[in-house]
Design a protein around this motif. Structure first.
Motif, PDB file in Angstrom:
ATOM      1  N   ILE A   1       0.827  -1.209   0.000  1.00  0.00           N
ATOM      2  CA  ILE A   1       0.000   0.000   0.000  1.00  0.00           C
ATOM      3  C   ILE A   1       0.859   1.257   0.000  1.00  0.00           C
ATOM      4  O   ILE A   1       1.818   1.377   0.752  1.00  0.00           O
ATOM      5  N   LYS A   2       0.474   2.176  -0.894  1.00  0.00           N
ATOM      6  CA  LYS A   2       1.174   3.464  -0.943  1.00  0.00           C
ATOM      7  C   LYS A   2       0.355   4.533  -0.230  1.00  0.00           C
ATOM      8  O   LYS A   2      -0.848   4.641  -0.421  1.00  0.00           O
ATOM      9  N   ASN A   3       1.004   5.288   0.568  1.00  0.00           N
ATOM     10  CA  ASN A   3       0.365   6.434   1.220  1.00  0.00           C
ATOM     11  C   ASN A   3       0.947   7.729   0.676  1.00  0.00           C
ATOM     12  O   ASN A   3       2.077   7.756   0.229  1.00  0.00           O
ATOM     13  N   GLU A   4       0.153   8.781   0.746  1.00  0.00           N
ATOM     14  CA  GLU A   4       0.642  10.098   0.344  1.00  0.00           C
ATOM     15  C   GLU A   4       0.514  11.035   1.527  1.00  0.00           C
ATOM     16  O   GLU A   4      -0.556  11.567   1.811  1.00  0.00           O
ATOM     17  N   ALA A   5       1.597  11.210   2.226  1.00  0.00           N
ATOM     18  CA  ALA A   5       1.550  12.087   3.394  1.00  0.00           C
ATOM     19  C   ALA A   5       1.750  13.533   2.957  1.00  0.00           C
ATOM     20  O   ALA A   5       2.695  13.859   2.256  1.00  0.00           O
ATOM     21  N   VAL A   6       0.805  14.383   3.334  1.00  0.00           N
ATOM     22  CA  VAL A   6       0.841  15.791   2.964  1.00  0.00           C
ATOM     23  C   VAL A   6       1.060  16.617   4.229  1.00  0.00           C
ATOM     24  O   VAL A   6       0.524  16.297   5.285  1.00  0.00           O
ATOM     25  N   LEU A   7       1.862  17.644   4.082  1.00  0.00           N
ATOM     26  CA  LEU A   7       2.095  18.557   5.202  1.00  0.00           C
ATOM     27  C   LEU A   7       0.778  19.254   5.534  1.00  0.00           C
ATOM     28  O   LEU A   7       0.163  19.868   4.678  1.00  0.00           O
ATOM     29  N   ASN A   8       0.315  19.110   6.778  1.00  0.00           N
ATOM     30  CA  ASN A   8      -0.993  19.657   7.153  1.00  0.00           C
ATOM     31  C   ASN A   8      -0.856  21.109   7.583  1.00  0.00           C
ATOM     32  O   ASN A   8      -0.654  21.396   8.747  1.00  0.00           O
ATOM     33  N   GLU A   9      -0.957  22.000   6.587  1.00  0.00           N
ATOM     34  CA  GLU A   9      -0.837  23.419   6.901  1.00  0.00           C
ATOM     35  C   GLU A   9      -2.134  24.135   6.605  1.00  0.00           C
ATOM     36  O   GLU A   9      -2.808  23.837   5.631  1.00  0.00           O
TER      37      GLU A   9
END
Ligand code: ADP
Ligand code: MG
Length: 546
Positions: free
Chosen positions: A347-355
């Motif tokens: 499984i691939k995740n896409e972690a995004v900076l939560n700004e």
């Protein structure tokens, strides 16, 4: 926003064997390439039960495998520290432990109570994170803790103080709410502020105590429930409008043991079913995520998959620990745990900076920036820039424009300096003048255009005429003065000549004469320089009075 795309990292941890346990045949290959491999050998007598009994050896790949003797600090350093770092940087993170009951999930996530060195990932992470936050004075941090237990598809707040007095069933249930953007919100789950390590640890202990109270020998809650300890961090740089929020989920899942479907002899591993229904739904989500081109992921089927939605195939840095209790009797469970782990690893995740931007802070910030720019401009131009041009400045501009318009030299320029207000005014003024001139042209053709409308313009024209007259008058005055001075110069030169003739002396008087009147042939051009007090022409009116 910054984005990190990567697969879920999957680790394995093998629990030390008990005294009466007999080890299965397995081997760990940790050195060499990036991934480690775990080989489990199925004993003959067990393999005989399979339809295809030729397979005796099973190999699984992991990020790293922690064998029986590996201690908690090593596990924390390689598994949890990188995730904690991501969370500190503003990304979401999840670490979840998966394995059969008794394989070491709680020991790995929370830790053992006997020795201080047995502290698990949660207390070590809290210590690590708060230590980092304390050292970083560049940001303002706010930290909260929540602790959720999911049992039989119902959510309970483990930090609810009523826990001690009431039975689990009587507590308000945590329910899932989904907003328009499909974000999950949990109703009745409290977020308790924890400003330091001690406060956070106290909340962890409170939650763990409540977890044990709910457990009775008849009701093995801990093996059937999922516990999600979450650290919520928000950070802001002083003066900045950008807010960063991140969550770290530390998840102790229900025991993954399965029961064989009765009556289907042989197909033990593939046909076995989870005791825990929500783990079945978790597996379905994992399967869907691991499959390419699957558009629908059945997150909504269970509370646990809804809560962990972001951690699986979403905006999160996710790590799984497969815990293995590798004695002979647990071989099938160990193999199925490893199989589950292999799927998760795809499984691939896409972690995004939560700004996010706080609009109130943004306004304050922009106002400050405007003031700074104004100050800088004032420094550069030497003038305090106000929003309005003064009456005096406007008159000066009018003068400049007029001179420019009347100058027939094609190379003449209108230079008002680097002041956008002045430049704008010039354009507006020239536009006005152009309109006026076309208007007056029309007037010649059609005299009936209302005269009153132009009364203002007429007053301006009157003013202009007066100024022109004044200018002409000044020109005349200057011409007279220049002529006078020329005469004076001639006289003194003559006198000098006579002096020189008398005594062939010095020429110093000639050189010291400061007037270079020849250069000022056009008196009206001198007018432009009148503002400059250093200009020698400036003293002319004074001279004339003399
Ligand atoms: P689970 O939560 O998966 O049911 P536990 O974490 O409760 O399993 O572990 C079962 C028992 O084994 C506990 O007594 C625990 O202290 C012990 N144990 C588990 N892992 C280890 C380990 N790595 N080292 C020492 N003891 C362990
Ligand atoms: Mg446990």
């Amino acid at each position: 926003a910054a984005m990190v795309k990567e697969t879920i990292r999957v680790y394995a941890r093998v629990k030390p064997l008990g005294r009466r346990q007999q080890a299965a045949i397995y081997s760990v290959d940790n050195d060499g390439t990036a991934l480690s491999s775990l080989e489990i050998v199925m004993p003959r007598e067990l393999a005989d039960g399979f339809v295809n009994n030729k397979r005796e050896s099973y190999k699984f790949k992991f990020q790293k495998i922690f064998d029986q003797e590996e201690k908690q600090d090593v596990v924390f350093d390689s598994i949890a520290k990188p995730v904690a770092e991501c969370v500190l940087a503003g990304y979401n993170g999840t670490i979840f432990a998966y394995g059969q009951t008794g394989s070491g999930k709680t020991f790995t996530i929370t830790g053992g109570a006997e020795r201080y060195s047995d502290r698990g990932i949660i207390p070590r992470t809290l210590s690590y994170v708060f230590n980092k936050l304390q050292k970083d004075s560049s940001k303002v941090y706010t930290t909260h803790v929540s602790y959720l237990e999911i049992y039989n598809e119902c959510g309970y707040d483990l930090l609810d103080p009523r826990h001690e007095a009431s039975r689990l069933e009587d507590l308000p249930k945590v329910t899932i709410m989904e907003d328009a953007d499909q974000n999950i919100h949990l109703k009745n789950l409290s977020l308790q502020q924890a400003s330091n390590e001690e406060e956070a640890l106290n909340l962890l202990f409170l939650g763990d105590t409540n977890r044990m109270i709910a457990e009775t020998p008849m009701n093995q809650a801990s093996s059937r429930s999922h516990c999600i300890f979450t650290l919520h961090i928000s950070s802001k740089e002083p003066g900045s409008a950008t807010l960063r929020r991140s969550k770290l989920h530390l998840v102790d899942l229900a025991g993954s043991e399965r029961v064989a479907k009765t009556g289907v002899g042989g197909h033990l591993l593939t046909e076995a079913k989870y005791i825990n229904l929500s783990l079945h739904y978790l597996e379905q989500v994992i399967i869907a995520l691991a499959e390419k081109n699957r558009s629908h992921i059945p997150y909504r089927n269970s509370m646990m998959t809804s809560v962990l939605r972001d951690s699986l195939g979403g905006n999160c840095m996710t790590t799984m620990i497969a815990t293995l209790s590798i004695d002979k009797r647990n071989i099938e469970e160990s193999i199925s745990t490893c199989r589950f782990a292999q799927r998760v690893a795809l499984i691939k995740n896409e972690a995004v900076l939560n700004e996010e931007i706080d609009p109130r802070l943004l306004i304050v910030q922009l106002q400050k920036e405007i003031q700074e720019l104004k100050d800088e401009l004032a420094l550069l131009t030497g003038k305090q820039i106000t929003s309005e041009l003064s009456q005096e400045e406007l008159l000066q501009l009018d003068e400049l424009i007029e001179t420019f318009l009347e100058d027939n030299d094609p190379d003449s320029t209108l230079d008002v300096g680097a002041d956008t207000r002045k430049i704008k005014y010039c354009f507006v003024r020239v536009k006005q003048l152009m309109k006026h001139s076309t208007m007056s042209d029309k007037k010649l053709l059609s005299q009936h255009i209302s005269e009153e409308k132009d009364s203002n313009k007429e007053a301006a024209e009157e003013e202009l005429k007066k100024l022109k007259e004044l200018l002409q008058q000044r020109d005349n005055e200057i011409n007279i003065l220049v002529n006078m001075l020329k005469k004076e110069k001639k006289k003194s030169q003559d006198a000098l000549f006579q002096l020189n003739a008398a005594s062939a002396g010095s020429t110093s008087l000639e050189q010291s004469l400061p007037l270079h009147l020849e250069e000022s042939q056009s008196p009206s051009c001198c007018l432009k320089e009148e503002k400059d007090s250093r200009s020698p022409v400036h003293s002319l009116p004074f001279l004339s009075r003399q």
